[in-house]
Write an enzyme that holds these catalytic residues in place. Structure first.
Site, PDB file in Angstrom:
ATOM      1  N   ASP A  55      53.345 -15.859 -51.763  1.00  0.00           N
ATOM      2  CA  ASP A  55      52.607 -15.280 -50.638  1.00  0.00           C
ATOM      3  C   ASP A  55      52.638 -16.244 -49.456  1.00  0.00           C
ATOM      4  OD1 ASP A  55      52.072 -13.407 -52.465  1.00  0.00           O
ATOM      5  OD2 ASP A  55      49.890 -13.720 -52.552  1.00  0.00           O
ATOM      6  N   GLU A  57      54.940 -18.427 -48.623  1.00  0.00           N
ATOM      7  CA  GLU A  57      56.215 -18.413 -47.899  1.00  0.00           C
ATOM      8  C   GLU A  57      56.348 -17.137 -47.055  1.00  0.00           C
ATOM      9  OE1 GLU A  57      59.147 -20.894 -50.845  1.00  0.00           O
ATOM     10  OE2 GLU A  57      58.229 -19.072 -51.588  1.00  0.00           O
ATOM     11  N   TYR A  58      55.894 -16.020 -47.626  1.00  0.00           N
ATOM     12  CA  TYR A  58      55.929 -14.765 -46.867  1.00  0.00           C
ATOM     13  C   TYR A  58      55.128 -14.933 -45.567  1.00  0.00           C
ATOM     14  CZ  TYR A  58      55.140  -9.976 -45.426  1.00  0.00           C
ATOM     15  OH  TYR A  58      55.077  -8.828 -44.683  1.00  0.00           O
ATOM     16  N   SER A 104      49.000  23.915 -54.817  1.00  0.00           N
ATOM     17  CA  SER A 104      48.451  23.164 -55.945  1.00  0.00           C
ATOM     18  C   SER A 104      49.368  23.355 -57.157  1.00  0.00           C
ATOM     19  CB  SER A 104      47.051  23.701 -56.217  1.00  0.00           C
ATOM     20  OG  SER A 104      46.399  22.830 -57.068  1.00  0.00           O
ATOM     21  N   LEU A 105      48.905  22.983 -58.341  1.00  0.00           N
ATOM     22  CA  LEU A 105      49.730  23.159 -59.543  1.00  0.00           C
ATOM     23  C   LEU A 105      48.976  24.003 -60.556  1.00  0.00           C
ATOM     24  CD1 LEU A 105      51.039  19.518 -60.151  1.00  0.00           C
ATOM     25  CD2 LEU A 105      52.433  21.489 -59.546  1.00  0.00           C
ATOM     26  N   GLU A 135      57.240  13.799 -64.946  1.00  0.00           N
ATOM     27  CA  GLU A 135      56.751  12.556 -64.319  1.00  0.00           C
ATOM     28  C   GLU A 135      55.228  12.513 -64.385  1.00  0.00           C
ATOM     29  OE1 GLU A 135      58.646  14.068 -60.897  1.00  0.00           O
ATOM     30  OE2 GLU A 135      56.788  14.238 -59.752  1.00  0.00           O
ATOM     31  N   LYS A 137      51.267  12.526 -63.443  1.00  0.00           N
ATOM     32  CA  LYS A 137      50.443  13.197 -62.436  1.00  0.00           C
ATOM     33  C   LYS A 137      49.443  12.153 -61.949  1.00  0.00           C
ATOM     34  CE  LYS A 137      47.677  17.356 -61.739  1.00  0.00           C
ATOM     35  NZ  LYS A 137      46.603  16.720 -60.998  1.00  0.00           N
ATOM     36  N   ASP A 139      46.492  10.267 -60.155  1.00  0.00           N
ATOM     37  CA  ASP A 139      45.133  10.718 -59.880  1.00  0.00           C
ATOM     38  C   ASP A 139      44.591   9.996 -58.646  1.00  0.00           C
ATOM     39  OD1 ASP A 139      42.830  12.083 -60.219  1.00  0.00           O
ATOM     40  OD2 ASP A 139      42.107  10.941 -61.934  1.00  0.00           O
ATOM     41  N   ARG A 158      45.767  16.327 -47.413  1.00  0.00           N
ATOM     42  CA  ARG A 158      46.117  17.678 -47.851  1.00  0.00           C
ATOM     43  C   ARG A 158      45.285  18.735 -47.117  1.00  0.00           C
ATOM     44  NH1 ARG A 158      44.517  21.560 -51.467  1.00  0.00           N
ATOM     45  NH2 ARG A 158      46.226  22.736 -52.392  1.00  0.00           N
ATOM     46  N   GLU A 196      50.945  10.733 -53.400  1.00  0.00           N
ATOM     47  CA  GLU A 196      49.557  10.465 -53.752  1.00  0.00           C
ATOM     48  C   GLU A 196      49.221   9.023 -53.386  1.00  0.00           C
ATOM     49  OE1 GLU A 196      48.727  13.336 -55.138  1.00  0.00           O
ATOM     50  OE2 GLU A 196      46.745  13.019 -56.033  1.00  0.00           O
ATOM     51  N   TYR A 248      56.423  11.830 -54.473  1.00  0.00           N
ATOM     52  CA  TYR A 248      57.037  12.519 -55.603  1.00  0.00           C
ATOM     53  C   TYR A 248      57.674  13.866 -55.270  1.00  0.00           C
ATOM     54  CZ  TYR A 248      52.249  14.274 -55.391  1.00  0.00           C
ATOM     55  OH  TYR A 248      51.054  14.766 -54.950  1.00  0.00           O
ATOM     56  N   LYS A 323      58.618  19.727 -63.867  1.00  0.00           N
ATOM     57  CA  LYS A 323      59.248  20.483 -62.781  1.00  0.00           C
ATOM     58  C   LYS A 323      60.625  20.959 -63.221  1.00  0.00           C
ATOM     59  CE  LYS A 323      56.799  17.661 -59.446  1.00  0.00           C
ATOM     60  NZ  LYS A 323      56.818  16.563 -58.491  1.00  0.00           N
ATOM     61  N   LYS A 347      47.634  18.574 -68.435  1.00  0.00           N
ATOM     62  CA  LYS A 347      46.462  17.719 -68.212  1.00  0.00           C
ATOM     63  C   LYS A 347      46.115  16.965 -69.489  1.00  0.00           C
ATOM     64  CE  LYS A 347      43.702  18.550 -65.014  1.00  0.00           C
ATOM     65  NZ  LYS A 347      43.380  17.924 -63.729  1.00  0.00           N
ATOM     66  N   CYS A 441       5.760  -1.689 -59.967  1.00  0.00           N
ATOM     67  CA  CYS A 441       6.765  -2.242 -60.882  1.00  0.00           C
ATOM     68  C   CYS A 441       6.435  -1.841 -62.326  1.00  0.00           C
ATOM     69  CB  CYS A 441       6.797  -3.764 -60.752  1.00  0.00           C
ATOM     70  SG  CYS A 441       7.870  -4.543 -61.971  1.00  0.00           S
ATOM     71  N   CYS A 444       5.553  -5.550 -64.173  1.00  0.00           N
ATOM     72  CA  CYS A 444       4.401  -6.397 -63.826  1.00  0.00           C
ATOM     73  C   CYS A 444       3.303  -5.619 -63.098  1.00  0.00           C
ATOM     74  CB  CYS A 444       4.842  -7.600 -62.993  1.00  0.00           C
ATOM     75  SG  CYS A 444       5.305  -7.173 -61.304  1.00  0.00           S
ATOM     76  N   CYS A 459      10.630  -5.053 -56.522  1.00  0.00           N
ATOM     77  CA  CYS A 459       9.405  -5.733 -56.921  1.00  0.00           C
ATOM     78  C   CYS A 459       9.543  -7.127 -56.328  1.00  0.00           C
ATOM     79  CB  CYS A 459       9.348  -5.798 -58.448  1.00  0.00           C
ATOM     80  SG  CYS A 459       8.153  -6.988 -59.036  1.00  0.00           S
ATOM     81  N   CYS A 464       7.595 -11.952 -61.791  1.00  0.00           N
ATOM     82  CA  CYS A 464       7.626 -10.741 -62.621  1.00  0.00           C
ATOM     83  C   CYS A 464       8.476 -11.042 -63.867  1.00  0.00           C
ATOM     84  CB  CYS A 464       8.240  -9.597 -61.827  1.00  0.00           C
ATOM     85  SG  CYS A 464       8.645  -8.166 -62.830  1.00  0.00           S
TER      86      CYS A 464
HETATM   87  S1  IVH Z   1      54.009  18.222 -57.342  1.00  0.00           S
HETATM   88  C1  IVH Z   1      54.723  21.949 -54.865  1.00  0.00           C
HETATM   89  N1  IVH Z   1      53.889  15.940 -58.604  1.00  0.00           N
HETATM   90  O1  IVH Z   1      48.284  17.060 -58.324  1.00  0.00           O
HETATM   91  C2  IVH Z   1      54.615  20.635 -55.541  1.00  0.00           C
HETATM   92  N2  IVH Z   1      51.871  16.821 -57.706  1.00  0.00           N
HETATM   93  O2  IVH Z   1      46.543  19.194 -59.307  1.00  0.00           O
HETATM   94  C3  IVH Z   1      53.248  20.329 -55.945  1.00  0.00           C
HETATM   95  N3  IVH Z   1      49.911  15.367 -58.043  1.00  0.00           N
HETATM   96  O3  IVH Z   1      48.182  18.913 -55.369  1.00  0.00           O
HETATM   97  C4  IVH Z   1      52.931  18.934 -56.233  1.00  0.00           C
HETATM   98  N4  IVH Z   1      50.978  13.760 -59.118  1.00  0.00           N
HETATM   99  O4  IVH Z   1      48.312  16.332 -55.179  1.00  0.00           O
HETATM  100  C5  IVH Z   1      53.194  16.887 -57.940  1.00  0.00           C
HETATM  101  N5  IVH Z   1      53.955  13.922 -59.715  1.00  0.00           N
HETATM  102  C6  IVH Z   1      53.275  14.850 -59.062  1.00  0.00           C
HETATM  103  C7  IVH Z   1      51.885  14.718 -58.826  1.00  0.00           C
HETATM  104  C8  IVH Z   1      51.215  15.741 -58.146  1.00  0.00           C
HETATM  105  C9  IVH Z   1      49.814  14.175 -58.640  1.00  0.00           C
HETATM  106  C10 IVH Z   1      48.784  16.096 -57.430  1.00  0.00           C
HETATM  107  C11 IVH Z   1      49.129  16.848 -56.170  1.00  0.00           C
HETATM  108  C12 IVH Z   1      48.733  18.274 -56.468  1.00  0.00           C
HETATM  109  C13 IVH Z   1      47.732  18.108 -57.562  1.00  0.00           C
HETATM  110  C14 IVH Z   1      47.564  19.365 -58.369  1.00  0.00           C
END
Ligand code: IVH
Length: 702
Positions: A55, A57-58, A104-105, A135, A137, A139, A158, A196, A248, A323, A347, A441, A444, A459, A464
């Protein structure tokens, strides 16, 4: 991203620039190379997690960049590594429209769900077997990024999926997001990406520790930490939070005229290739975590395998995403208004559960703060049974609108402390009771006060019993005086029996009486006596931390220990002098000043001194020798010649850094007896040097 040849070349340039930097002879003509070298080091650090420079040197190189850009501001480019840092505050986050709606998914929870989904996918496509890309997911908080002509143009949250908040300035603070990326080499002009933003588990823990030191309630989980951080108006604060981003998904692209496209490179035709492209361009995509698999059975196996490794990951994931790999097939399958038909989330088992809120106890902390603690029906979550949950303060209880008798949703993520997400209001029967805050309290009986600028009731009776007990427990604890055989249970027992009334009392315990107690054999008495005796020699910073001065955590205690020869000298420090010490602001200085201007506290310290407790700063505290500057260490197994805390202190005194896990950032793993998985993991990373305890001692002593 960088070939072996490029890596060697950049490393060579880095060495010669460092050499020039030491002589302050980096010139404006070196600017492009300097920027490339800095980008290269950022990539090694933030994307590969495998830095090639310290760090320190950076920082030298970065300062040279700043120097040249200050001297010649006309040379500053938008994608210069210096341009992440923004000045001033963000006024607002304007609403912007996503190029492609952020859908969403669909969720699945078990193998059957996935089999069903695969069956439908095969029906739609008419294929016998489909190739999937699987891959993690992540969080965190989802974002979309637009790159135009290779430059980061816009970052957005989003929002409702169609429109989000424009947060470009904050996104620029995330060091794993490149400010420019050569999409043009793939023949692409404008690209929209999805990803994410995360706060990793270590940074989340550190951040919560800082909040705790300031008596602020911790953030519930890394997901909230990430999404909250993206809306902060001070970009510098966003930068301090050390966020990370995984990208992703390429949701949209336009092709450039073809002139800039490199031979052999073309826009990706499937999802896996798009992750590869992002990785090659310097993004952190799940390139190393993804797997392309034929057929759903292999997918199920991979998901289950990943779930069992969930806790070992440095960041939180809540499942896997499957996917359909081929873009043409994806188009054929299409989407609903809610989710694409070509992807599904698998999930992991919930780390949430519901339980009944039976009562709320009020605990008195060592600084007199009253903490409401929810007692719930025991419920297993993520491998532990949860019965007690801190509610932090009155405001949190009011915000969550909790009532006794409520069914509550409880979450416990990874090694994060459990918390109540919410009350399930719709399940109320009308028999629920309000939570009544005490006016006095609970221990006491003194009247409680709530200082105007605080959210906690206190307190303020420093005698106490609850506070005294908590102060003693803190004093003997591992990170303070580390009196091993003591523990909270013994402190309470001895206090209740009148054997121990205050901190100095630890050093005058009536062992003849303790010997008569049930459960105290000669051996345990001897252990306790030895541990107490040994603690007298503890370095000063441990004593300072052990005193439990408000807002003084371990780091501040170390700063204070370095600033005096004897702790009693703080009596002579003015507020201003305290504030001049490293990282000590007015609030902390005020608290330290008050502590050392209280006669009772000075009297206690004098009493400790008479009993032989070390109040002096040792030489090693006063000077941190830089022998190990920035070198990283981790200890595993049981050390036989010194305590682990002592070994860690020795490393820190010489400028070394202690890490919490094995990664390629680690330089030395010191192995004691019965070392386990850390040693196995380290053996697989060739750059880690493995030392025995003896080798370590020889190493550290010269
Ligand atoms: S693909 C149309 N890939 O999970 C493509 N989503 O519960 C949709 N998320 O809204 C997203 N990791 O925010 C994709 N490897 C991943 C993800 C991912 C986390 C989130 C994303 C999505 C939510 C759905």
């Amino acid at each position: 991203m960088y070939s072996a040849d490029q890596t060697r070349e950049l490393q060579q340039s880095s060495i010669s620039l460092l050499d020039k930097a030491q002589k302050k002879s980096v010139q404006p003509k070196d600017l492009d190379l300097l920027k490339n070298v800095l980008r290269f080091h950022e990539y090694r650090y933030y994307i590969l997690d495998d830095p090639l420079v310290s760090d320190f040197e950076y920082d030298i190189l970065y300062k040279e960049l700043e120097r040249i850009e200050t001297e010649k501001p006309e040379l500053i480019s938008g994608d210069s590594p210096s341009q992440r840092v923004a000045k001033g505050l963000t006024k607002d986050f304007p609403t912007v429209q996503h190029l492609v709606p952020m859908l969403s998914l669909e969720n699945s929870y078990n193998a059957e769900d996935l089999l069903d989904w695969d069956r439908k996918a095969r029906e739609i496509t008419g294929l016998k077997e489909i190739e999937y890309c699987v891959e993690p997911k992540f969080d965190g908080a989802s974002i979309s990024l637009i790159y135009d002509h290779d430059l980061l143009l816009r970052g957005a949250t989003r929002g409702d999926g169609v429109e989000g908040d424009e947060i470009t300035t904050n996104i620029r603070q995330i060091r794993s997001v490149p400010l420019s990326a050569k999409f043009s080499s793939y023949g692409l002009q404008q690209v929209e990406l999805r990803g994410e933003v995360l706060m990793n588990k270590t940074n989340f823990k550190k951040y919560n520790e800082q909040l705790a030191e300031q008596n602020l309630p911790p953030l519930a989980n890394p997901r909230n930490a990430a999404s909250g951080s993206l809306r902060i108006k001070d970009p510098k604060e966003v930068s301090r939070r050390n966020l990370e981003a995984f990208l992703y998904h390429v949701s949209y692209f336009t092709r450039s005229d073809g002139k800039t496209q490199q031979k052999g490179k073309h826009p990706p035709e499937n999802h896996s290739d798009s992750l590869e492209m992002l990785w090659q361009l310097g993004f952190r995509s799940p390139q190393r975590e993804k797997k392309v698999l034929a057929g759903i059975q292999a997918v199920i196996t991979y998901c289950e395998e990943f779930e069992s490794k969930r806790d070992e990951l440095p960041y939180e994931i809540d499942g896997m995403v499957i996917k359909v790999n081929d873009f043409e097939l994806q188009d054929k399958m299409g989407m609903t208004t809610h989710h694409p038909r070509w992807a599904i989330a698998f999930k992991f088992k919930a780390r949430q559960a519901t339980s009944k809120l039976q009562k709320v106890d009020f605990q008195v902390g060592r600084t007199g703060s009253i903490t409401p603690v929810a007692k719930i029906d025991p419920v297993p979550i993520g491998g532990v049974t949860v019965t007690s949950i801190s509610l932090f303060n009155e405001d949190v209880v009011r915000e969550k609108n909790l009532k006794i008798g409520d069914t509550v949703l409880v979450e416990r993520a990874g090694d994060v402390i459990p918390y109540i997400v919410k009350s399930l209001v719709e399940l109320r029967t009308g028999k629920e009771k309000d939570i009544v805050f005490p006016t006095h309290c609970p221990v006491c009986g003194d009247k409680l006060v709530r200082p105007p600028d605080e959210s906690v009731w206190r307190c303020i009776n420093i005698s106490c019993p609850a506070q005294v007990i908590e102060r003693i427990i803190h004093f003997v604890s591992k990170d303070a005086m580390d009196i091993r055989s003591f523990g909270a249970a013994n402190v309470k027992k001895f206090f209740d029996l009148g054997f121990l009334q205050d901190v100095p009392g630890i050093y005058a315990l009536p062992f003849n009486k303790i010997r008569e107690l049930e459960g105290f054999g000669e051996k345990s008495i001897e252990n306790l006596r030895t541990a107490i005796e040994e603690s007298k020699k503890q370095p000063l910073h441990r004593l300072i931390f052990g005193l439990g001065i408000r807002y003084v955590g371990e780091t501040t205690a170390k700063t204070l220990a370095k600033s005096v020869d004897n702790i009693l000298s703080f009596q002579k420090f003015s507020l201003e002098e305290l504030q001049n010490l490293e990282d000590i602001g007015p609030k902390v200085a005020g608290s330290i000043y008050q502590f050392f201007h209280n006669k009772d506290n000075i009297h206690m310290l004098e009493k400790l001194e008479k009993m032989g407790i070390n109040l002096k700063s040792s030489k090693s505290e006063l000077t941190v020798s830089g022998n190990l500057d920035g070198q990283t260490f981790l200890f595993t197994g049981t050390l036989t010649q010194l305590k682990r805390s002592e070994a860690e202190e020795k490393v820190e005194q010489q400028g070394g850094v202690i890490l919490t896990g094995v990664s390629s950032k680690l330089n030395y793993l010191v192995v004691g007896e019965e070392a386990g998985s850390k040693l196995e993991k380290a053996k697989k990373i060739p750059s880690i040097k493995i030392l025995s305890e003896n080798e370590f001692l020889r190493f550290i002593n010269g």
